[in-house]
Design an enzyme around this catalytic site. Structure first.
Site, PDB file in Angstrom:
ATOM      1  N   CYS A 178     -16.942  62.938  13.049  1.00  0.00           N
ATOM      2  CA  CYS A 178     -15.274  62.821  11.794  1.00  0.00           C
ATOM      3  C   CYS A 178     -16.063  63.532  10.364  1.00  0.00           C
ATOM      4  O   CYS A 178     -15.392  64.150  10.687  1.00  0.00           O
ATOM      5  CB  CYS A 178     -16.668  60.921  11.240  1.00  0.00           C
ATOM      6  SG  CYS A 178     -18.543  61.315  11.241  1.00  0.00           S
ATOM      7  N   ARG A 179     -16.693  62.623   9.168  1.00  0.00           N
ATOM      8  CA  ARG A 179     -16.414  63.731   7.834  1.00  0.00           C
ATOM      9  C   ARG A 179     -17.711  64.305   7.960  1.00  0.00           C
ATOM     10  O   ARG A 179     -16.683  65.337   7.265  1.00  0.00           O
ATOM     11  CB  ARG A 179     -16.215  62.308   6.885  1.00  0.00           C
ATOM     12  CG  ARG A 179     -14.765  61.406   6.773  1.00  0.00           C
ATOM     13  CD  ARG A 179     -15.301  60.193   5.808  1.00  0.00           C
ATOM     14  NE  ARG A 179     -14.356  59.362   5.644  1.00  0.00           N
ATOM     15  CZ  ARG A 179     -14.625  57.937   5.776  1.00  0.00           C
ATOM     16  NH1 ARG A 179     -15.688  57.377   5.662  1.00  0.00           N
ATOM     17  NH2 ARG A 179     -13.529  57.766   5.310  1.00  0.00           N
TER      18      ARG A 179
END
Length: 218
Positions: A178-179
């Site tokens: 993800c981030r």
């Protein structure tokens, strides 16, 4: 006449801008791609007014720029090296601050007591992709995926995970990302998929770190 102290005082403007957790969260979101104030506020759980104030601090420090698009102000990082700066900040804090070490160790500890969710490092992931043995899952929101993602990654936002299980064969090994290192989206996705019998782990970094390392992106 310019003095060394003048230079250091100017450098300190950047340090002051970084000295706020909300601003670091905004930078982390902008590392995924350009975004409007409204999007940034929603992602970081800030009001639009508060997000705008923090963005102005970052802008004055030269960390972000803004450009009007219609009625919206679109923000972006001024320099890809800001991702490396955030990474160094994180590494120094984890190494030298006992409280940071404690918080990191607890971040996923409650749901990972047996170590089953140990993260995949960059070298191991590269080897798995090269051999074709690993399929990547990008569990960020669609607009972040569209702004840039790891090669051949399948975008399945966390909130759509159960609805898209038909795309995931159980005879494959998956790695979710993800981030960034502290992003809980991939961790939660791994938990859910493991409960359903999938072979899946999470990438220890995220899209911004991968891109900053000069690795291929789509």
């Amino acid at each position: 006449m310019t003095s060394q102290q003048d230079l250091l005082d100017t450098l300190a403007q950047v340090a002051r801008a970084l000295g706020n957790g909300h601003r670091l969260a905004l930078l982390e979101r902008l590392a995924q791609g350009d975004a409007a104030v409204e999007t940034l506020a929603n992602t970081t759980d800030l009001t639009i007014g508060n997000a705008s104030q923090h963005l102005q601090h970052l802008r004055r420090a030269g960390l972000v720029t803004a450009q009007r698009s219609g009625k919206q102000m679109i923000y972006r990082l001024t320099d890809e090296r800001i991702v490396n700066l955030l990474g160094l900040l994180r590494q120094v804090a984890e190494t030298n601050l006992a409280e940071m070490e404690r918080l990191v160790s607890r971040l996923f500890a409650e749901d990972d007591a047996d170590g089953a969710l140990e993260a995949v490092g960059r070298d191991e992931l590269l080897a798995g992709l090269a051999s074709g043995e690993v399929t990547l899952l990008d569990v960020r929101p669609e607009e972040e995926y569209e702004a840039g993602h790891l090669p051949e990654a399948i975008n399945i936002p966390l909130e759509q995970l159960e609805d898209m299980l038909g795309k995931l064969p159980k005879d494959r090994e998956f790695v979710a990302y993800c981030r960034g290192p502290y992003c809980a989206l991939s961790h939660e996705a791994v938990q859910r998929l493991r409960q359903l019998g999938y072979r899946v782990r999470r990438f220890e970094e995220g899209y911004p770190e991968w891109k900053a390392a000069g690795l291929p992106i789509a």
